[in-house]
Design a protein around this motif. Sequence first.
Motif, PDB file in Angstrom:
ATOM      1  N   LEU A   1      17.081   9.199  -1.367  1.00 54.72           N
ATOM      2  CA  LEU A   1      17.422  10.593  -1.678  1.00 54.72           C
ATOM      3  C   LEU A   1      17.184  11.508  -0.478  1.00 54.72           C
ATOM      4  N   SER A   2      16.298  11.097   0.446  1.00 53.70           N
ATOM      5  CA  SER A   2      15.986  11.932   1.616  1.00 53.70           C
ATOM      6  C   SER A   2      17.027  11.810   2.722  1.00 53.70           C
ATOM      7  N   ASP A   3      17.998  10.944   2.511  1.00 55.05           N
ATOM      8  CA  ASP A   3      19.050  10.779   3.516  1.00 55.05           C
ATOM      9  C   ASP A   3      19.838  12.084   3.647  1.00 55.05           C
ATOM     10  N   MET A   4      19.896  12.628   4.851  1.00 54.59           N
ATOM     11  CA  MET A   4      20.567  13.912   5.072  1.00 54.59           C
ATOM     12  C   MET A   4      22.076  13.827   4.855  1.00 54.59           C
ATOM     13  N   ASN A   5      22.610  12.627   4.750  1.00 50.32           N
ATOM     14  CA  ASN A   5      24.039  12.479   4.503  1.00 50.32           C
ATOM     15  C   ASN A   5      24.388  12.514   3.020  1.00 50.32           C
TER      16      ASN A   5
ATOM     17  N   GLN B   1       5.612  10.804   0.285  1.00 45.34           N
ATOM     18  CA  GLN B   1       7.070  10.630   0.225  1.00 45.34           C
ATOM     19  C   GLN B   1       7.673  11.407  -0.933  1.00 45.34           C
ATOM     20  N   LEU B   2       6.968  11.458  -2.042  1.00 46.03           N
ATOM     21  CA  LEU B   2       7.448  12.206  -3.207  1.00 46.03           C
ATOM     22  C   LEU B   2       7.545  13.691  -2.904  1.00 46.03           C
ATOM     23  N   VAL B   3       6.501  14.254  -2.312  1.00 53.98           N
ATOM     24  CA  VAL B   3       6.508  15.695  -2.061  1.00 53.98           C
ATOM     25  C   VAL B   3       7.504  16.047  -0.955  1.00 53.98           C
TER      26      VAL B   3
ATOM     27  N   GLY C   1      12.547   5.154 -16.630  1.00 54.08           N
ATOM     28  CA  GLY C   1      12.556   6.495 -16.055  1.00 54.08           C
ATOM     29  C   GLY C   1      11.598   6.695 -14.903  1.00 54.08           C
ATOM     30  N   PHE C   2      11.269   5.645 -14.160  1.00 57.13           N
ATOM     31  CA  PHE C   2      10.398   5.787 -12.998  1.00 57.13           C
ATOM     32  C   PHE C   2      11.241   6.084 -11.753  1.00 57.13           C
ATOM     33  N   THR C   3      10.554   6.459 -10.690  1.00 51.63           N
ATOM     34  CA  THR C   3      11.218   6.675  -9.407  1.00 51.63           C
ATOM     35  C   THR C   3      10.373   6.025  -8.326  1.00 51.63           C
ATOM     36  N   SER C   4      10.942   5.040  -7.639  1.00 54.35           N
ATOM     37  CA  SER C   4      10.206   4.320  -6.602  1.00 54.35           C
ATOM     38  C   SER C   4      10.325   5.035  -5.268  1.00 54.35           C
ATOM     39  N   ASN C   5       9.464   4.641  -4.328  1.00 54.36           N
ATOM     40  CA  ASN C   5       9.522   5.210  -2.982  1.00 54.36           C
ATOM     41  C   ASN C   5      10.848   4.898  -2.295  1.00 54.36           C
ATOM     42  N   ILE C   6      11.417   3.728  -2.603  1.00 50.23           N
ATOM     43  CA  ILE C   6      12.700   3.376  -2.003  1.00 50.23           C
ATOM     44  C   ILE C   6      13.768   4.366  -2.450  1.00 50.23           C
ATOM     45  N   THR C   7      13.768   4.710  -3.718  1.00 49.15           N
ATOM     46  CA  THR C   7      14.728   5.702  -4.230  1.00 49.15           C
ATOM     47  C   THR C   7      14.497   7.051  -3.575  1.00 49.15           C
TER      48      THR C   7
ATOM     49  N   ARG D   1       0.828  -1.210   0.000  1.00 53.51           N
ATOM     50  CA  ARG D   1       0.000   0.000   0.000  1.00 53.51           C
ATOM     51  C   ARG D   1       0.860   1.257   0.000  1.00 53.51           C
ATOM     52  N   GLU D   2       1.965   1.216   0.741  1.00 50.81           N
ATOM     53  CA  GLU D   2       2.921   2.324   0.709  1.00 50.81           C
ATOM     54  C   GLU D   2       4.299   1.744   0.957  1.00 50.81           C
ATOM     55  N   LEU D   3       5.109   1.672  -0.120  1.00 48.88           N
ATOM     56  CA  LEU D   3       6.439   1.084  -0.026  1.00 48.88           C
ATOM     57  C   LEU D   3       7.387   2.076   0.624  1.00 48.88           C
ATOM     58  N   SER D   4       7.884   1.715   1.801  1.00 54.23           N
ATOM     59  CA  SER D   4       8.769   2.636   2.522  1.00 54.23           C
ATOM     60  C   SER D   4      10.080   1.987   2.939  1.00 54.23           C
TER      61      SER D   4
END
Length: 683
Positions: free
Chosen positions: A457-461, A498-500, A447-453, A380-383
Amino acid sequence: MTYFNLKTDISWRDFLIRSGLVIATVAIIIWFMPRDHQNSFKIEKGKPWIHADLKAPFDFPVYKGDAAVKAERDSMLSLYEPYFNYNKETEGVQIRQLTKDYNKGIPGLPDDFIDIIINRLHHIYQRGIMSNTDYSRYNKDTTQMIRIVSSRNAVSVPVSHLYTTVTAYEMLFLDPEMASHRDILQKCSLNDYITPNLIFDKDRSEAVLSDLQNSIPLASGLVQRGQKIIDRGDIVDSNTYEVLRSYQKELERREKNDQQISVTIMGQILLVAILIICFTIFLTLFRNDYFDKPRAMTMLYALIILFTTISSVMVEHNVLHVYIIPFAMVPIIIRVFMDSRTAFMTHITIIMICACVLQHPLEFIVVEAVAGIVAIFSLRELSSRSQLFWTAVFVTLSAALMNLSLDWIRDNSFTKIDYGEFNYLAINGLLLFCSYPLLYLIEKVFGFTSNITLIELSDMNKDLLRRMSEVAPGTFNHSIQVGNLAGEIARKIGAKSQLVRTGALYHDIGKTPNPIYFTENQSGVNPHEGMSYIDSAQTIIRHVTDGLKLADKYNLPDVIKEFISTHHGQGKAKYFYVQQKNAFPDEPVDDLLFTYPGPNPFTKEQAILMMADSVEAASRSLPDYTEKSIRDMVNRIIDGQVAEGYFKECPITFRDIEYAKTVLIEKLKTIYHTRISYPELKK
C-alpha cells in the motif's frame, strides 16, 4: 455490576463467553483424539533402551513373532487334507445317458464296443474325477493328499492319482483298444459323459483347517510379575525385542475395555482442558484486547483445533508421520498478524496437546518448540516476501539439527540413525512455503493486515497516492513528512512503524477532491476569503468523511480507515472556530459545527499519527526555526492534546509521549537546520 477478578477485571458475561469458548474447543479436540492406548515407548531392535528400567507389572506370555507363527502355519498346512465327497450317482447318470444315446451302437464299430467304453468309464469314475479348479488348487506337489468321503469312511488319496475331466478323457484313449478307433470315437463327444464325482466339502475342510491353525501355540514362554525385562542403556536384542513386543501387545489387550477407555477419555479431557484454560488465562492477563476482536479469537482457537485434529487423525489411522505437519506455520501466522508472545504460547499449547498421543512426546516437543522459536525470531519484523522463504529454510534446518542431536544422544552412533524422519522434516519445510498464499487468505477471511500488505500500500505508484501527488502535492509532501516523523516515534516506543507510516500516507486523502481549500496546496488564491467561517470549517472537516469514502472506493483495509477517522479525533477546526467567536462575540457558537466526527485515537499508532500530523503542520508556520521555538511548539501542541483528553482511550503512556516529543524536536531541528549562505564570486 459484579466483576470476576483475574488481575484484569472482566464481567461475568465475558467470563461465561470465555468459558464457553474453552468448553467448545476442548470438546472438538477430544472428539478427534484417538481412544486406543498410546504406549510411552518405542521398541527399536539393536538400539539402546533409552527409557527407565522396566520390570513386568503382571504375568504375560511371550508371543512368537509373526515370521515364526507364519513358518509354523506353513509347516502345519503340509498336513492339511481337504475333504471331498464321493458322489456315487454321477457315474450311473452318465452311463445311462451314454447307453440311451447309443442304444443302436456306434456306426463303424462292433455292437459290443459300447460295453468296452462303459467299462473304461467305470474304472475312471472309481478312481475319482475332480474339477479342473480344485485340481489346480490342491495339486501343488506330489505329496498333497485329500480325504475322499464315501458313506462313513474317509480315505486319504494323493491328488496326483486322481483325474480331471481333461485327463480322464485323455485316459480313455491311452487304452490300446480305444486308441485303435480314435477317429470314430472322437466324433462321439465322449467328454460329455465325463463329469466330476468328487465334490469339495467346504464346511468340513474349513473346520479342519481352523483346528490345525488353532493348534499352533502363539506363545513361546512366560514372563512373571516382577521379573526384569530390560535396564536403561541395554541393547535391545532379538529375545528382549520379542519380550517387549509381547508386553506392549498385552498392554493393548488389557486396556481394550469400556472402563479403561472411559479413564483414557477422562485423562484426555483433563489434559486438554488444563492447557486450553491456561492459554485463555494468558490472553486474559496479557492480551485482553484480543477478546474485543472476535475474528482474532476465532483464528487463534481455530488454529489450535485444526492442527491438533490433524495430528489426532494421522495417529489414529497411522498415516505417515506427524513431522510432516507444518506446526511452525502457526507461530508464523500469529507473529505476522499479532505478536510474538501470543505466537509462542499458541504454538506451545498445540504441540503439548499433540504430544500426548505420540510415542516420542519429549522428542516431538523439543523439535517442534525449537522450530517455532526460530520461526518467531526470523519474523521479528516482516518487511519482504523473501523473509518467509528464509523462515522456512531456517525452521527446517533447525528442526533437522535438533532431531539429529537427539538421535546421536539416543543411539550413540553415526551409523545407526534412522534418516526416515528427515524426509518428513524436508516435506514439512516445503509445506511451510505455502505460508505466503495462506497469509493472503487469512487476511481476507479474518480481516487482518500484514506488513507485506502495508508495504504494498505504501507504493507511490498506487492510484490513490499518485493522484494525490498530482492534484494535491502539498498534502502529499505533508503526508510523507508525517510518515517519517511517526515512523521514528513508533520505532522509539516499540509501536508498529510500518503501520503508522502507511496510515500517514493515506490519512489526508480526503483533501484530494478539493485540494485548493487547504493552505499547503494554495498558491496565492484562498477560496475561504469569500466564505463564512462555518462553511469554511465544514469544508475542512469534510476531508475526513471524503477520505473514508475514497478508502471504501479503493478497498483500503479497515486499519488504514481508522487512521483517516482518528487523526483529528474529536477536535475542532480551531482557526475558524476562534475567528467565528471573535467576529460574533455576542452570539452563541454551535461547537458541533466546528468539531471533527472522530473518534479519538484508540491505538498507540493512531495517537502517534495525531501528534506527528499536528506538529508537522504547525512547524510550517514558525517564524524562525530555533531549538527553543521548535521545542516550545512541540510541547505546546502535544500538552494541549493531552489536556483535551485525546489520548484517554488509547494505551499510550506518559513515557511514550515524552519520547515522542524528543523524537519530534530532534527530527524538526534536523529538517529545519540553518544552512550556510554560499558567497558570490567577485567579478
